[in-house]
Design a protein around this motif. Sequence first.
Motif, PDB file in Angstrom:
ATOM      1  N   GLY A   1      31.105  39.879  17.700  1.00 31.62           N
ATOM      2  CA  GLY A   1      31.920  38.763  18.187  1.00 31.62           C
ATOM      3  C   GLY A   1      31.139  37.675  18.900  1.00 31.62           C
ATOM      4  N   ILE A   2      29.829  37.793  18.939  1.00 31.62           N
ATOM      5  CA  ILE A   2      29.009  36.796  19.640  1.00 31.62           C
ATOM      6  C   ILE A   2      29.047  35.459  18.906  1.00 31.62           C
ATOM      7  N   GLY A   3      29.013  35.484  17.589  1.00 34.22           N
ATOM      8  CA  GLY A   3      29.068  34.249  16.809  1.00 34.22           C
ATOM      9  C   GLY A   3      30.315  33.448  17.121  1.00 34.22           C
ATOM     10  N   LYS A   4      31.445  34.120  17.166  1.00 38.71           N
ATOM     11  CA  LYS A   4      32.706  33.437  17.471  1.00 38.71           C
ATOM     12  C   LYS A   4      32.668  32.852  18.880  1.00 38.71           C
ATOM     13  N   LYS A   5      32.108  33.584  19.822  1.00 34.25           N
ATOM     14  CA  LYS A   5      32.028  33.097  21.205  1.00 34.25           C
ATOM     15  C   LYS A   5      31.151  31.853  21.301  1.00 34.25           C
ATOM     16  N   ILE A   6      30.039  31.833  20.572  1.00 35.38           N
ATOM     17  CA  ILE A   6      29.178  30.645  20.692  1.00 35.38           C
ATOM     18  C   ILE A   6      29.755  29.448  19.942  1.00 35.38           C
ATOM     19  N   VAL A   7      30.465  29.696  18.842  1.00 35.22           N
ATOM     20  CA  VAL A   7      31.135  28.580  18.155  1.00 35.22           C
ATOM     21  C   VAL A   7      32.207  27.996  19.077  1.00 35.22           C
ATOM     22  N   GLN A   8      32.991  28.851  19.726  1.00 31.12           N
ATOM     23  CA  GLN A   8      34.018  28.376  20.657  1.00 31.12           C
ATOM     24  C   GLN A   8      33.371  27.620  21.830  1.00 31.12           C
ATOM     25  N   HIS A   9      32.243  28.116  22.307  1.00 35.01           N
ATOM     26  CA  HIS A   9      31.527  27.435  23.396  1.00 35.01           C
ATOM     27  C   HIS A   9      31.086  26.050  22.934  1.00 35.01           C
ATOM     28  N   ALA A  10      30.570  25.960  21.719  1.00 35.08           N
ATOM     29  CA  ALA A  10      30.122  24.673  21.179  1.00 35.08           C
ATOM     30  C   ALA A  10      31.280  23.687  21.073  1.00 35.08           C
ATOM     31  N   ILE A  11      32.430  24.163  20.614  1.00 36.03           N
ATOM     32  CA  ILE A  11      33.618  23.311  20.499  1.00 36.03           C
ATOM     33  C   ILE A  11      34.035  22.802  21.877  1.00 36.03           C
ATOM     34  N   ASN A  12      34.143  23.716  22.837  1.00 28.30           N
ATOM     35  CA  ASN A  12      34.535  23.328  24.200  1.00 28.30           C
ATOM     36  C   ASN A  12      33.500  22.413  24.846  1.00 28.30           C
ATOM     37  N   ASN A  13      32.242  22.674  24.593  1.00 26.82           N
ATOM     38  CA  ASN A  13      31.150  21.858  25.117  1.00 26.82           C
ATOM     39  C   ASN A  13      31.236  20.432  24.558  1.00 26.82           C
ATOM     40  N   ALA A  14      31.482  20.323  23.252  1.00 23.92           N
ATOM     41  CA  ALA A  14      31.603  19.009  22.618  1.00 23.92           C
ATOM     42  C   ALA A  14      32.789  18.237  23.199  1.00 23.92           C
ATOM     43  N   LYS A  15      33.919  18.926  23.409  1.00 23.63           N
ATOM     44  CA  LYS A  15      35.095  18.297  24.035  1.00 23.63           C
ATOM     45  C   LYS A  15      34.738  17.797  25.432  1.00 23.63           C
ATOM     46  N   PHE A  16      34.092  18.660  26.215  1.00 24.64           N
ATOM     47  CA  PHE A  16      33.716  18.327  27.584  1.00 24.64           C
ATOM     48  C   PHE A  16      32.814  17.087  27.624  1.00 24.64           C
ATOM     49  N   GLN A  17      31.947  16.949  26.625  1.00 24.28           N
ATOM     50  CA  GLN A  17      31.036  15.806  26.563  1.00 24.28           C
ATOM     51  C   GLN A  17      31.704  14.541  26.034  1.00 24.28           C
ATOM     52  N   GLY A  18      32.975  14.640  25.641  1.00 21.47           N
ATOM     53  CA  GLY A  18      33.714  13.459  25.229  1.00 21.47           C
ATOM     54  C   GLY A  18      33.715  13.163  23.744  1.00 21.47           C
ATOM     55  N   TYR A  19      33.187  14.080  22.940  1.00 21.05           N
ATOM     56  CA  TYR A  19      33.228  13.861  21.493  1.00 21.05           C
ATOM     57  C   TYR A  19      34.653  14.029  20.986  1.00 21.05           C
TER      58      TYR A  19
END
Length: 150
Positions: free
Chosen positions: A74-92
């Motif tokens: 489940g690590i892959g799913k966690k890092i993809v979700q982190h990337a999505i949330n990170n991109a949102k946080f950065q304003g993309y």
Amino acid sequence: MEIRKLDTYESPPMELLLLADPSEQIVKEYLKRGQCYIAEMNNTILAVYVLLPTRPETVELVNIAVNETHQGKGIGKKIVQHAINNAKFQGYKTIEIGTGNSGMGQLALYQKCGFRIVGIDRDFFVKHYSDEIFENGIQCRDMIRLSQDL
């Protein structure tokens, strides 16, 4: 497990990055322009991803790799979700990703995480990689492009 941005003085985990993209030259090019994040536990790097700004308000997730000994947890799913949330946080406003036609597991993962197929770059891996790439017994020829509105 902690996910954090790689510090500027740290070397990127090239062996891990090359699991997702076999071209060291291409990996080095996007590392220059992108943001590298690592997932680690007990001082061991378990996974990596890179966010690469491409157009106004758009970022591409260009490399996702999980250490082979830690895959299927489940690590892959966690890092993809982190990337999505990170991109949102950065304003993309949009996050994109591309994967090979032979990466059945990756294609399923990205769709489970909310990405939708938006196109195919025919013969991308044949044109841009000198060596043939095979995965799941299938030649990786085309890049499947996926996108998600944030």
